[in-house]
Design a protein around this motif. Structure first.
Motif, mmCIF file in Angstrom:
data_model
loop_
_atom_site.group_PDB
_atom_site.id
_atom_site.type_symbol
_atom_site.label_atom_id
_atom_site.label_comp_id
_atom_site.label_asym_id
_atom_site.label_seq_id
_atom_site.Cartn_x
_atom_site.Cartn_y
_atom_site.Cartn_z
ATOM 1 N N VAL A 206 -22.395 34.839 42.061
ATOM 2 C CA VAL A 206 -23.759 35.044 41.575
ATOM 3 C C VAL A 206 -23.780 36.196 40.575
ATOM 4 C CG1 VAL A 206 -26.157 35.377 42.226
ATOM 5 C CG2 VAL A 206 -24.574 34.306 43.843
ATOM 6 N N ASN A 207 -24.128 35.888 39.328
ATOM 7 C CA ASN A 207 -24.236 36.922 38.297
ATOM 8 C C ASN A 207 -25.621 37.548 38.375
ATOM 9 O OD1 ASN A 207 -21.654 36.499 37.280
ATOM 10 N ND2 ASN A 207 -22.345 34.844 35.952
ATOM 11 N N SER A 208 -25.761 38.520 39.260
ATOM 12 C CA SER A 208 -27.068 39.124 39.469
ATOM 13 C C SER A 208 -26.911 40.405 40.283
ATOM 14 C CB SER A 208 -27.995 38.142 40.197
ATOM 15 O OG SER A 208 -29.302 38.675 40.297
ATOM 16 N N VAL A 209 -28.037 41.087 40.483
ATOM 17 C CA VAL A 209 -28.121 42.217 41.406
ATOM 18 C C VAL A 209 -28.981 41.719 42.563
ATOM 19 C CG1 VAL A 209 -28.831 44.601 41.735
ATOM 20 C CG2 VAL A 209 -27.959 43.859 39.507
ATOM 21 N N LEU A 210 -28.349 41.421 43.684
ATOM 22 C CA LEU A 210 -29.033 40.796 44.808
ATOM 23 C C LEU A 210 -29.480 41.822 45.827
ATOM 24 C CD1 LEU A 210 -26.673 37.737 45.431
ATOM 25 C CD2 LEU A 210 -28.843 37.754 44.194
ATOM 26 N N VAL A 211 -30.706 41.655 46.319
ATOM 27 C CA VAL A 211 -31.251 42.481 47.394
ATOM 28 C C VAL A 211 -31.708 41.542 48.507
ATOM 29 C CG1 VAL A 211 -31.944 44.349 45.851
ATOM 30 C CG2 VAL A 211 -33.542 42.478 46.341
ATOM 31 N N PRO A 212 -31.900 42.037 49.725
ATOM 32 C CA PRO A 212 -32.350 41.155 50.815
ATOM 33 C C PRO A 212 -33.702 40.519 50.507
ATOM 34 C CG PRO A 212 -31.504 43.220 51.695
ATOM 35 C CD PRO A 212 -31.583 43.398 50.213
ATOM 36 N N LYS A 213 -33.886 39.301 50.992
ATOM 37 C CA LYS A 213 -35.114 38.554 50.739
ATOM 38 C C LYS A 213 -36.329 39.267 51.330
ATOM 39 C CE LYS A 213 -36.874 33.799 50.969
ATOM 40 N NZ LYS A 213 -38.230 34.125 51.404
ATOM 41 N N THR A 214 -36.144 39.896 52.481
ATOM 42 C CA THR A 214 -37.268 40.591 53.105
ATOM 43 C C THR A 214 -37.801 41.704 52.213
ATOM 44 O OG1 THR A 214 -35.629 41.930 54.293
ATOM 45 C CG2 THR A 214 -36.614 40.059 55.473
ATOM 46 N N PHE A 215 -36.898 42.412 51.510
ATOM 47 C CA PHE A 215 -37.347 43.480 50.633
ATOM 48 C C PHE A 215 -38.075 42.938 49.409
ATOM 49 C CE2 PHE A 215 -36.603 45.911 46.723
ATOM 50 C CZ PHE A 215 -37.346 47.047 47.016
ATOM 51 N N LEU A 216 -37.483 41.934 48.728
ATOM 52 C CA LEU A 216 -38.078 41.473 47.473
ATOM 53 C C LEU A 216 -39.403 40.750 47.724
ATOM 54 C CD1 LEU A 216 -37.593 41.646 44.504
ATOM 55 C CD2 LEU A 216 -36.397 39.472 44.577
ATOM 56 N N ASP A 217 -39.511 40.013 48.828
ATOM 57 C CA ASP A 217 -40.790 39.383 49.149
ATOM 58 C C ASP A 217 -41.871 40.448 49.354
ATOM 59 O OD1 ASP A 217 -39.616 36.904 48.993
ATOM 60 O OD2 ASP A 217 -39.458 36.605 51.161
#
Length: 397
Positions: A206-217
């Motif tokens: 994955v070419n990205s900066v991933l954070v947990p779904k709970t945080f971004l939601d």
């Protein structure tokens, strides 16, 4: 007491012209060779091309986006994936799963404080854990936490290390990057909040900066303004990223896919078409050869009609005569098919020698299905000719 066919054999008038018979043998050999080679090459393509994309649990994961044209520029709604698009993808038999890459709907800045004097506006995204190649146990977040775990793209780190020396910045390794405290600043709805980010893993997929779904939601609801969040990218899970049906579907829908991930798909599709055609041609040649040989048998029976009628009158059964007539040609059938198998094995070995350096997983032995096809061809040849001879003999009764 079993009857001997030896004294009866001279009664069969085979004729002096053997050209038709040898033409049928040659045609049968060529047809079998083409058919067996086609089956083996088709299997080789499936095995060699099937492992070109990084796999997890026996599946391929690729990202897709909508193609942006001059007509759709600025029309964000047309360039994003909506729930209807995701539902349509999930209905396709060649797609095993779909997950959106949801991005931040607010401004985000990343910096490394005083350790590395570097600050930039950047995006963050979230993706279902099943679609991420590296998931450490620490990749989770609950409301109230001030530390955000991050999965960073290996490509992004490589890009940073390329331009860092020219900007007077230090290059860093993955181990060092994991220990650098990152400051994540979120802006939106009149709120500015700093969080401490920590790189917990690096992703090759994955070419990205991933954070947990709970945080971004939570962050999109807190700092963002758009409640109807659509995705610019989707990740799809499939058994074969080079499946021609998948590539044709994506092309028809106007979806863009990383060509490096599926670079063998079009080549595979063309080659499969070529060798499928070659296999059909080989099957046609086999059919014509069997037909020519059946004409030879019919001519032999027609010439020996009087003798065969006499044998039938004396009490010989049509079934016994048919089996013994065919026994004279069983060795020829077996020799022709075995010769074609040997030639196919030789070609497969030469092919293996050619590709073994780049594809050590390749097999030099013939696939079991090729051997099965050879056995089926022998049985089919004998069965069809036996029934034809038996039918002709019954007509003489």
């Amino acid at each position: 007491m079993s009857l001997s066919f030896k004294p009866i054999r001279p009664l069969l008038q085979t004729g002096t012209n053997k050209t038709g018979r040898w033409f049928s043998y040659a045609g049968l050999g060529i047809g079998v060779l083409l058919l067996l080679c086609s089956i083996q090459v088709y299997i080789d393509l499936q095995q060699l091309v099937g492992g070109t994309v990084a796999r997890k649990n026996g599946a391929d994961f690729i990202s897709i986006t909508k193609t942006i044209t001059n007509e759709t520029m600025g029309q964000t709604d047309k360039n994003l994936f909506h729930q209807a698009d995701i539902d349509d993808l999930k209905t396709k038999p060649f797609i095993d799963g779909v997950a959106p890459l949801v991005a931040n709907q607010f401004r985000v800045q990343l910096s490394a404080g005083a350790i590395i004097p570097f600050r930039t506006d950047l995006f963050i995204e979230t993706l279902e854990n099943d679609f991420i190649d590296t998931i450490p146990p620490t990749f989770n977040w609950q409301p109230g936490q001030t530390t955000i775990p991050i999965i960073f793209s290996s490509d992004f780190l490589e890009i940073y290390n390329v331009f860092a020396p020219g900007q007077g910045l230090p290059q860093v390794s993955e181990a060092t990057a994991s220990g650098i405290p990152i400051i994540i600043t979120c802006y939106g709805n009149g709120i500015e909040q700093n969080y401490r980010g920590q790189v917990v893993a690096f992703s090759d997929r994955v070419n990205s900066v991933l954070v947990p779904k709970t945080f971004l939601d939570w962050a999109n609801r807190t700092y963002g303004k758009n409640n109807d969040i659509s995705a610019a990218r989707l990740f799809i899970k499939t058994k074969d990223a080079n499946n021609p049906a998948l590539l044709n579907y994506l092309e028809q829908k106007g979806y863009k896919v990383n060509k490096d991930k599926t670079k063998f798909g079009r080549t595979k599709q063309v080659l499969q078409g070529i060798f499928t055609g070659m296999g059909i041609f080989g099957l046609l040649v086999v059919g014509l050869a069997l037909m020519l040989f059946s004409f030879y048998l019919q001519l032999m029976i027609a010439r020996s009609k009087d003798n065969l009628q006499l044998l039938l009158t004396l009490g010989y059964s049509p079934g016994w005569l048919s089996r013994n007539v065919l026994k004279q040609f069983i060795p020829v059938y077996i020799v022709v098919v075995i010769a074609a198998l040997a030639a196919t094995q030789l070609l497969q070995y030469l092919f293996y020698q050619f590709i073994s350096f780049t594809h050590p997983e390749a097999e030099w032995l013939l696939h079991w299905s090729v051997l099965s096809a050879a056995v089926v061809l022998i049985l089919l040849s004998l069965l069809t000719n036996y029934r034809m001879v038996k039918k002709l003999l019954y007509k003489m009764l």
